[in-house]
Design an enzyme around this catalytic site. Structure first.
Site: not given
Ligand code: RTP
Length: 156
Positions: A16, A64, A92, A98, A109, A133
């Site tokens: 990112k 968000f 992962r 996350t 991370r 994707e």
């Molecule tokens: P990514 O898609 O980026 O690999 O992340 P992920 O699957 O682990 O998590 P996801 O739930 O899909 O969320 C995507 C991205 O959104 C941001 N996020 N912010 N402020 C918050 O509570 C929050 N929750 C998620 C994070 O940058 C996350 O990687």
């Protein structure tokens, strides 16, 4: 019918904008390389707001979402496709949870960040979303097929 070769599974991984600015591209790539995965595509890009909204469309109702898209659009992203056995799941694992407050030291991370909204990398969460994707971020001709000495040095 012939089963798909399990060593050909692919995932989409992205550094990112914060990861790119902090000079973490090499470290993140190194972790996939040294684990034994094969790079099949990569590029530095700034795909724009509409593309990023599409990438995160599943999260469009989240509070968000706007901040997430602004963050993702704040600078270049280093997009990659990695290939190998169980690479989606292992990707992962290498990334870590996350929320960096929950990611183990030793993960990307867990080693490099603090805030969930600045968690330096993305990785597909399932084989189907990986396919989606990869198709969104790369043209078919950007995905290379080549021999990479994986057999028999990585796989039994
Ligand atoms: P990514 O898609 O980026 O690999 O992340 P992920 O699957 O682990 O998590 P996801 O739930 O899909 O969320 C995507 C991205 O959104 C941001 N996020 N912010 N402020 C918050 O509570 C929050 N929750 C998620 C994070 O940058 C996350 O990687």
């Amino acid at each position: 019918t012939k089963m798909a070769d399990p060593t050909k599974e692919r995932t989409f991984i992205a550094v990112k904008p914060d990861g790119v600015q902090r000079g973490l591209i090499g470290d993140i790539m190194k972790r996939f390389e040294q684990r034994g995965y094969k790079l099949v595509a990569s590029k530095l890009c700034m795909p724009g707001k509409a593309h990023l909204e599409k990438h995160y469309s599943d999260l469009s109702s989240k509070p968000f979402f706007a901040g997430l898209v602004t963050y993702m659009n704040s600078g270049p992203i280093f997009a990659m496709v990695w290939e190998g056995k169980q690479v989606v799941k292992m990707g992962r694992v290498l990334l870590g949870a996350t929320n960096p407050l929950e990611s183990n030291p030793g993960t990307i991370r867990g080693d490099f960040c603090i805030d969930v909204g600045r968690n330096v990398c993305h990785g597909s969460d399932a084989v189907e979303s990986a396919q989606k994707e990869i198709n969104l971020w790369f043209k078919p001709e950007e995905l290379l097929t080549y021999e990479a000495n994986a057999k028999p040095w990585i796989y039994e």
